[in-house]
Each structure stands twice: as structure tokens, then as C-alpha cells.
Enzyme design. Sequence first.
Site, mmCIF file in Angstrom:
data_model
loop_
_atom_site.group_PDB
_atom_site.id
_atom_site.type_symbol
_atom_site.label_atom_id
_atom_site.label_comp_id
_atom_site.label_asym_id
_atom_site.label_seq_id
_atom_site.Cartn_x
_atom_site.Cartn_y
_atom_site.Cartn_z
ATOM 1 N N HIS A 130 3.720 4.197 11.999
ATOM 2 C CA HIS A 130 2.821 5.141 12.647
ATOM 3 C C HIS A 130 3.612 5.977 13.612
ATOM 4 O O HIS A 130 3.127 6.705 14.249
ATOM 5 C CB HIS A 130 1.673 4.814 13.063
ATOM 6 C CG HIS A 130 0.709 4.082 11.979
ATOM 7 N ND1 HIS A 130 -0.672 3.511 12.260
ATOM 8 C CD2 HIS A 130 1.219 3.616 10.749
ATOM 9 C CE1 HIS A 130 -0.817 2.882 11.180
ATOM 10 N NE2 HIS A 130 0.110 2.900 10.338
ATOM 11 N N GLU A 141 4.366 -5.468 3.738
ATOM 12 C CA GLU A 141 4.545 -4.731 4.992
ATOM 13 C C GLU A 141 5.783 -4.964 5.894
ATOM 14 O O GLU A 141 6.278 -6.191 5.541
ATOM 15 C CB GLU A 141 3.200 -4.898 5.680
ATOM 16 C CG GLU A 141 1.980 -4.275 5.206
ATOM 17 C CD GLU A 141 1.344 -3.300 5.546
ATOM 18 O OE1 GLU A 141 1.906 -2.351 6.067
ATOM 19 O OE2 GLU A 141 0.086 -2.982 5.489
ATOM 20 N N ASP A 197 -0.399 4.413 0.607
ATOM 21 C CA ASP A 197 -0.879 5.437 1.291
ATOM 22 C C ASP A 197 -0.166 5.555 2.689
ATOM 23 O O ASP A 197 0.576 4.394 2.985
ATOM 24 C CB ASP A 197 -2.270 5.493 1.496
ATOM 25 C CG ASP A 197 -2.909 4.281 2.368
ATOM 26 O OD1 ASP A 197 -2.247 3.246 1.990
ATOM 27 O OD2 ASP A 197 -3.745 4.344 2.988
ATOM 28 N N GLU A 204 -5.244 1.891 2.220
ATOM 29 C CA GLU A 204 -5.123 0.864 3.250
ATOM 30 C C GLU A 204 -5.289 1.193 4.392
ATOM 31 O O GLU A 204 -5.805 0.665 5.597
ATOM 32 C CB GLU A 204 -3.902 -0.021 2.857
ATOM 33 C CG GLU A 204 -3.780 -1.213 3.860
ATOM 34 C CD GLU A 204 -3.212 -0.892 5.085
ATOM 35 O OE1 GLU A 204 -3.141 -2.017 5.771
ATOM 36 O OE2 GLU A 204 -2.534 0.023 5.495
ATOM 37 N N GLU A 205 -4.636 2.410 4.788
ATOM 38 C CA GLU A 205 -4.501 2.998 6.255
ATOM 39 C C GLU A 205 -5.821 3.481 6.829
ATOM 40 O O GLU A 205 -6.191 3.440 8.002
ATOM 41 C CB GLU A 205 -3.680 4.281 6.345
ATOM 42 C CG GLU A 205 -2.154 3.987 6.247
ATOM 43 C CD GLU A 205 -1.396 3.098 7.164
ATOM 44 O OE1 GLU A 205 -2.177 2.873 8.123
ATOM 45 O OE2 GLU A 205 -0.251 2.850 7.068
ATOM 46 N N ASP A 240 6.426 1.870 6.730
ATOM 47 C CA ASP A 240 4.946 1.616 6.489
ATOM 48 C C ASP A 240 4.599 2.477 5.448
ATOM 49 O O ASP A 240 3.988 3.382 5.637
ATOM 50 C CB ASP A 240 4.172 1.765 7.667
ATOM 51 C CG ASP A 240 2.682 1.334 7.711
ATOM 52 O OD1 ASP A 240 2.603 0.595 6.785
ATOM 53 O OD2 ASP A 240 1.864 1.525 8.631
ATOM 54 N N HIS A 280 1.018 -1.080 -0.025
ATOM 55 C CA HIS A 280 0.118 0.035 -0.086
ATOM 56 C C HIS A 280 1.102 1.187 -0.096
ATOM 57 O O HIS A 280 1.952 1.105 0.636
ATOM 58 C CB HIS A 280 -0.984 0.031 1.101
ATOM 59 C CG HIS A 280 -0.374 0.085 2.547
ATOM 60 N ND1 HIS A 280 -0.029 1.600 3.024
ATOM 61 C CD2 HIS A 280 -0.120 -0.564 3.595
ATOM 62 C CE1 HIS A 280 0.415 1.261 4.224
ATOM 63 N NE2 HIS A 280 0.608 0.256 4.735
HETATM 64 ZN ZN LIG Z 1 1.032 -0.648 6.528
#
Ligand SMILES: [Zn+2]
Length: 399
Positions: A370, A172, A81, A146-147, A112, A79
Site C-alpha cells: 500500500h 502475502e 486485487d 481481498e483488499e 501486495d 489475492h
Molecule cells: Zn495483501
Amino acid sequence: MQPHADSVRALASEYRNAAADTLSTIVKIPSFSGKEEAVCRKIASLCQEAGFDDVRFDGLGSVIARVGNGPRTIAVDAHIDTVGVGDPSRWTTDPFSGIVRDGLVLGRGTADQKGGAASMITAGRILKKLGYDGKFSVFFTFTVLEEDCDGLCWLYLIEKEGLRPEFAVSTEPTSCRLYRGHRGRMEIEVKVRGVSAHGSAPERGESAAYKSARAALAMEKLNETFLPDEFLGKGTVVVSRVDVHGPSQCAVPDQGMLYLDRRLTWGETAELAISQVKKAMGSDAESVAMPRYDGKGWNGAAYSQELYFPTWKIPEDHPLVTGGRHAYQALFGRQPEVGKWTFSTNCVAICGKHGIPCIGFGPGDEDKAHAPNEHTRIDDLVTASAFYAMLPLALEGHA
Ligand SMILES: [Zn+2]
């Protein structure tokens, strides 16, 4: 011709700086969920420059880039985003600097999981350079949203676009370990109803506050009853929000709402989780339901799903895990560590919902996701790009 592990490894080393530059380039382009257009366009052009056989956008705005024309299909997914930056004062460098130094690439999304995306572009370049013409069509998918809603982009790919690969790999972050599962999750909304009355005479009413409080405490007890899976561990339930209101601050409240975050282990389905909540709350709950998510791609396309992300795992001796072990062994002369993620990935849709076998293998560390000062090791990009290029060969029995 079928490339050899030594040539894959040599090219991954040769492309080390290019992989770091690619990651730096795409980290410099912010791409919060639903706002990925600029990074998608950049990734599409990087795939074209790398010589991929086909590069296109799907209906939701994800980039689908293919190498090879074989009859079998494998998808390698990142992903692209990211979440926001949080408190900017926690960062020692600009989150979108993409600085390359001391063997690291710095910035939001490096772990991520734009590191996975940069390694995938490099893997495509390796396969093209080696003239891969094996049994697989290798789809590199750079997916959106995805987030906001893990798996939605893949429900779209499978259900609307008809891409149903034989195997899939999520890139990931796994610190370059081989993962074969993670817990699922779902969101649950509970409505509570009371009878309002004047605050001076509570005996005339029925308080939605007391019912909501009992319902919340019932979740604390329910959480203690869950049983573990030997690989994935236990499910959990958390009351993440409670709202109560009525006609005034001087009244018995007649409406309540509890929001639940439920993590699901092996064998725990949405139906089971909802029935457990209903039973535990009894007459304090008026309704227990799973809300829906309505997603909108950067191109304006809409897609929707229930907020249910099914648990997945595949056996330790599954051919995809074995293929991953062979690829790693052929490249690095030792066995990979095998494990599982703590967080959730697009595999909830690919494997959890649609039963397509998945493994995880990605550069960077899950605990950087994150977090402020996110970064990824360039060594990991080299390892991961070699692994993605080698995996189709290993699955064909050439490793
Ligand atoms: Zn991720």
C-alpha cells in the site's frame, strides 16, 4: 516419481527471468478490487501455458488452478486485487510500469501481492516439469476482493464451492519468512441517541454530542485494559469516526454514531469485544453492532459477510510449520525465520473462521504494501517458487 530438492531449486533458478516477466506482465494490468477480470483472464492463460492440470473460475471470479491428482489437498493462495496508487506524485515510476531492473520488479501490487501469484505460477510450472504425481492435489488460488474484505473470497470457496483443503499457504509478503499467525479484527458501529431541543435552551434536551464524546473517551480507557498474547501481542480499539447531528446547527443534537476499528488478539472474539464496548459505554450507547459487508465480484456475483475477521495462529510444532521448515531446509540448507504478520490476510477465513491450518510464506516485504514505489526482489520470487513446489513433497516426507 518424486522430485528432489536439488531439481526444484535448479528449476526455480532456471525460471528466474520467467518469474520476473510473469510478475511484470500482471502488474501492468490494473486490478482494483471488483475490477479484476482482465488480470484473472491473463493469470488463467498463464497457468494453462505453464501446463497446470486444471484451470477454472469459481463463482465469484477467482482463478482456481490445480496441479496433481492426489487424495490430499493443499491450497496456495494469492489475492490478485490491489489497492489504489495514492498520490501519484509520490511515485518515481509509473505504478503500472512493471519495470524489471536492478534485481527488482516495480509497481503497484509487486509486494501486495502479485509477487506471490507470479511465484505460484512458476511453482506449478516446476511441479509439472518434474512430473509431480504425489499424494497432494495442489490448488493454486488467485483470489478476488481481498483488499475490500479479507477472507470473503475464501468464505465463498469453502462455503459455496466446497473447497476445504487439509492445509493452506498464504503468499502475502513475508520477506520469505515462515509465518504462523496474525491478529484478527472487526468493525463496530455504535449508535447514540439524545433528545433535541432549541440551541437557546440546552437544559431541555439531552445531547448526543456529549454522549458520543463520553463514549469515545471510554474507548481510550478500554484500549489500556487489553491483555497481550505472548505470540500475537495485544488487541487494540480505535475510534475511527464520530458523527453527530440534529435538526439544525442551532439545536441540541439527537443522533450520534461512532465507528470502531478493533484489532483482536488470541482469545478475543466478536462477542467479547462487543460486550466490552457495551459495558464501557453504558447508557451512552443506544446500540453496539457489527455491520455487514456486501461484496460483488467482477462477474456480478454477490456474497456477504459480517465485518469480523477472526484471529488465527497455529502452534510452532504444528505439522504444517514442520513441513514448511523441512521444505526450506532441504532447499536452502538452513532454517527459515518464523514469525507473524502485522496486517490481515485471507487466513482470517481459512484458519480463523474455518480452522484449516495456514502458514504464510511470500516474496516481498510487508512494509512495501500500500506504499508508493512498491517493489519486490526477483531473488524472493525464486525462493518462493521453489518453496511452494517443495512444500507438498516435504509434507509427504520427501524432504
Ligand atoms: Zn495483501
